[in-house]
Enzyme design. Structure first.
Site, PDB file in Angstrom:
ATOM      1  N   LYS A   9      -7.119  -4.469 -22.021  1.00 27.88           N
ATOM      2  CA  LYS A   9      -7.914  -3.377 -21.450  1.00 27.88           C
ATOM      3  C   LYS A   9      -8.002  -3.536 -19.926  1.00 27.88           C
ATOM      4  O   LYS A   9      -7.752  -4.629 -19.394  1.00 27.88           O
ATOM      5  CB  LYS A   9      -9.308  -3.396 -22.084  1.00 27.88           C
ATOM      6  CG  LYS A   9      -9.283  -3.174 -23.600  1.00 27.88           C
ATOM      7  CD  LYS A   9     -10.698  -3.080 -24.149  1.00 27.88           C
ATOM      8  CE  LYS A   9     -10.698  -2.837 -25.645  1.00 27.88           C
ATOM      9  NZ  LYS A   9     -12.051  -2.587 -26.173  1.00 27.88           N
ATOM     10  N   TYR A  49      -8.493   6.308 -30.501  1.00 25.03           N
ATOM     11  CA  TYR A  49      -9.844   5.899 -30.899  1.00 25.03           C
ATOM     12  C   TYR A  49     -10.492   6.792 -31.958  1.00 25.03           C
ATOM     13  O   TYR A  49     -11.425   6.356 -32.638  1.00 25.03           O
ATOM     14  CB  TYR A  49     -10.751   5.792 -29.668  1.00 25.03           C
ATOM     15  CG  TYR A  49     -10.598   4.455 -28.950  1.00 25.03           C
ATOM     16  CD1 TYR A  49     -10.979   3.265 -29.567  1.00 25.03           C
ATOM     17  CD2 TYR A  49     -10.058   4.376 -27.670  1.00 25.03           C
ATOM     18  CE1 TYR A  49     -10.837   2.037 -28.937  1.00 25.03           C
ATOM     19  CE2 TYR A  49      -9.908   3.147 -27.026  1.00 25.03           C
ATOM     20  CZ  TYR A  49     -10.306   1.979 -27.673  1.00 25.03           C
ATOM     21  OH  TYR A  49     -10.166   0.759 -27.045  1.00 25.03           O
ATOM     22  N   ASN A 128     -14.634  -5.914 -23.286  1.00 29.30           N
ATOM     23  CA  ASN A 128     -14.330  -7.016 -24.215  1.00 29.30           C
ATOM     24  C   ASN A 128     -12.844  -7.393 -24.249  1.00 29.30           C
ATOM     25  O   ASN A 128     -12.315  -7.778 -25.288  1.00 29.30           O
ATOM     26  CB  ASN A 128     -14.887  -6.706 -25.615  1.00 29.30           C
ATOM     27  CG  ASN A 128     -14.321  -5.426 -26.193  1.00 29.30           C
ATOM     28  OD1 ASN A 128     -13.381  -4.849 -25.638  1.00 29.30           O
ATOM     29  ND2 ASN A 128     -14.864  -4.987 -27.313  1.00 29.30           N
ATOM     30  N   HIS A 131      -8.005  -4.920 -27.128  1.00 26.95           N
ATOM     31  CA  HIS A 131      -8.090  -4.205 -28.395  1.00 26.95           C
ATOM     32  C   HIS A 131      -7.103  -4.876 -29.354  1.00 26.95           C
ATOM     33  O   HIS A 131      -6.029  -5.307 -28.928  1.00 26.95           O
ATOM     34  CB  HIS A 131      -7.682  -2.737 -28.208  1.00 26.95           C
ATOM     35  CG  HIS A 131      -7.353  -2.052 -29.501  1.00 26.95           C
ATOM     36  ND1 HIS A 131      -8.323  -1.473 -30.298  1.00 26.95           N
ATOM     37  CD2 HIS A 131      -6.176  -1.889 -30.154  1.00 26.95           C
ATOM     38  CE1 HIS A 131      -7.748  -0.984 -31.380  1.00 26.95           C
ATOM     39  NE2 HIS A 131      -6.441  -1.215 -31.323  1.00 26.95           N
ATOM     40  N   GLU A 142      -0.993   2.795 -35.020  1.00 24.39           N
ATOM     41  CA  GLU A 142      -1.168   2.517 -33.581  1.00 24.39           C
ATOM     42  C   GLU A 142       0.156   2.140 -32.929  1.00 24.39           C
ATOM     43  O   GLU A 142       0.458   2.595 -31.824  1.00 24.39           O
ATOM     44  CB  GLU A 142      -2.182   1.382 -33.391  1.00 24.39           C
ATOM     45  CG  GLU A 142      -3.610   1.792 -33.688  1.00 24.39           C
ATOM     46  CD  GLU A 142      -4.603   0.654 -33.540  1.00 24.39           C
ATOM     47  OE1 GLU A 142      -5.792   0.898 -33.752  1.00 24.39           O
ATOM     48  OE2 GLU A 142      -4.197  -0.491 -33.233  1.00 24.39           O
TER      49      GLU A 142
HETATM   50  P1  ADP Z   1     -13.298  -3.157 -32.049  1.00 22.01           P
HETATM   51  O1  ADP Z   1     -12.677  -2.909 -30.690  1.00 22.01           O
HETATM   52  O2  ADP Z   1     -13.891  -4.540 -32.144  1.00 22.01           O
HETATM   53  O3  ADP Z   1     -12.361  -2.838 -33.204  1.00 22.01           O
HETATM   54  P2  ADP Z   1     -14.735  -0.607 -32.403  1.00 22.01           P
HETATM   55  O4  ADP Z   1     -13.498   0.013 -32.958  1.00 22.01           O
HETATM   56  O5  ADP Z   1     -16.004  -0.409 -33.172  1.00 22.01           O
HETATM   57  O6  ADP Z   1     -14.573  -2.186 -32.192  1.00 22.01           O
HETATM   58  O7  ADP Z   1     -14.997  -0.055 -30.936  1.00 22.01           O
HETATM   59  C1  ADP Z   1     -13.949   0.227 -30.046  1.00 22.01           C
HETATM   60  C2  ADP Z   1     -14.400  -0.157 -28.638  1.00 22.01           C
HETATM   61  O8  ADP Z   1     -15.483   0.694 -28.232  1.00 22.01           O
HETATM   62  C3  ADP Z   1     -14.944  -1.560 -28.517  1.00 22.01           C
HETATM   63  O9  ADP Z   1     -13.935  -2.545 -28.369  1.00 22.01           O
HETATM   64  C4  ADP Z   1     -15.829  -1.469 -27.309  1.00 22.01           C
HETATM   65  O10 ADP Z   1     -15.080  -1.560 -26.094  1.00 22.01           O
HETATM   66  C5  ADP Z   1     -16.415  -0.057 -27.448  1.00 22.01           C
HETATM   67  N1  ADP Z   1     -17.718  -0.087 -28.154  1.00 22.01           N
HETATM   68  C6  ADP Z   1     -17.915  -0.114 -29.487  1.00 22.01           C
HETATM   69  N2  ADP Z   1     -19.226  -0.133 -29.785  1.00 22.01           N
HETATM   70  C7  ADP Z   1     -19.888  -0.107 -28.600  1.00 22.01           C
HETATM   71  C8  ADP Z   1     -21.276  -0.110 -28.212  1.00 22.01           C
HETATM   72  N3  ADP Z   1     -22.260  -0.145 -29.125  1.00 22.01           N
HETATM   73  N4  ADP Z   1     -21.583  -0.096 -26.895  1.00 22.01           N
HETATM   74  C9  ADP Z   1     -20.601  -0.062 -25.961  1.00 22.01           C
HETATM   75  N5  ADP Z   1     -19.277  -0.047 -26.255  1.00 22.01           N
HETATM   76  C10 ADP Z   1     -18.918  -0.072 -27.543  1.00 22.01           C
END
Ligand code: ADP
Length: 168
Positions: A9, A49, A128, A131, A142
């Site tokens: 990211k 997404y 974070n 992805h 994907e």
């Molecule tokens: P992951 O990336 O762990 O598979 P998700 O698919 O639920 O998790 O979410 C996609 C991305 O959206 C996350 O990696 C994060 O960057 C963002 N995200 C998800 N939930 C939150 C939240 N509660 N607050 C802020 N950003 C979020």
């Protein structure tokens, strides 16, 4: 052999930690079979997404929009990794979504510490690092969304050359 999609990211590129994180996947034995730097448009992220993933359905409009905006802050590096049960093992290495609760030893736990409330206070996605595809079905969709078939390579690692009969 199973394949999974990783996206470095914008925050990982801006912090110059791509190499360090990539080394972890190589050290675990995963093979990089595709890699490129790109800056996709909103439609591309919308499909990633919500069309393939279900972020808006699961977490709502605000988090979805914050995520699309954070992903659009700069270029990303997309990569396909190949290995035994690659999807599950890579997700384990990446750790849980919120860095605050991601375990030490995971990429999100070791390279970040931020939490959801800090992210929502600035209208951004929680930063974070990477992805990683959530399951095998999503990984297939994907990979097809991010890479053309000719951008994915079939080659052998050094140890595969050494352990396979001549001619392979
Ligand atoms: P992951 O990336 O762990 O598979 P998700 O698919 O639920 O998790 O979410 C996609 C991305 O959206 C996350 O990696 C994060 O960057 C963002 N995200 C998800 N939930 C939150 C939240 N509660 N607050 C802020 N950003 C979020």
């Amino acid at each position: 052999m199973e394949q999974t999609l990783i996206i470095f990211k914008p925050d990982s590129i801006q912090r110059s930690i791509v190499g360090e994180v990539m080394t972890r996947f190589e050290r675990a034995g995963f093979k990089i079979v595709a890699i490129k730097m790109i800056k996709p448009n909103r439609e591309h992220y919308h499909k990633h997404y919500e069309g393939i993933g279900t972020l808006k359905t699961r977490k709502g409009e605000e988090i979805f929009e914050g995520t699309l905006s954070s992903m659009s802050e700069g270029p990303v590096i997309a990569m396909v990794l190949e290995g035994v049960e690659a999807v599950e093992v890579v997700r384990k290495m990446v750790g849980s979504t919120e860095p605050k609760t991601a375990l030490p030893g995971t990429i999100r736990g070791d390279f970040a510490h931020v939490n959801y409330s800090q992210a929502s206070s600035v209208g951004k996605a929680v930063a974070n690092i990477v992805h990683a595809s959530a399951d095998i079905k999503e990984a297939k969709q994907e990979i097809a969304h991010w890479f053309k078939a000719e951008e994915i390579f079939d080659y052998k690692l050094a140890h595969e050359h050494l352990t396979q009969p001549k001619g392979n």
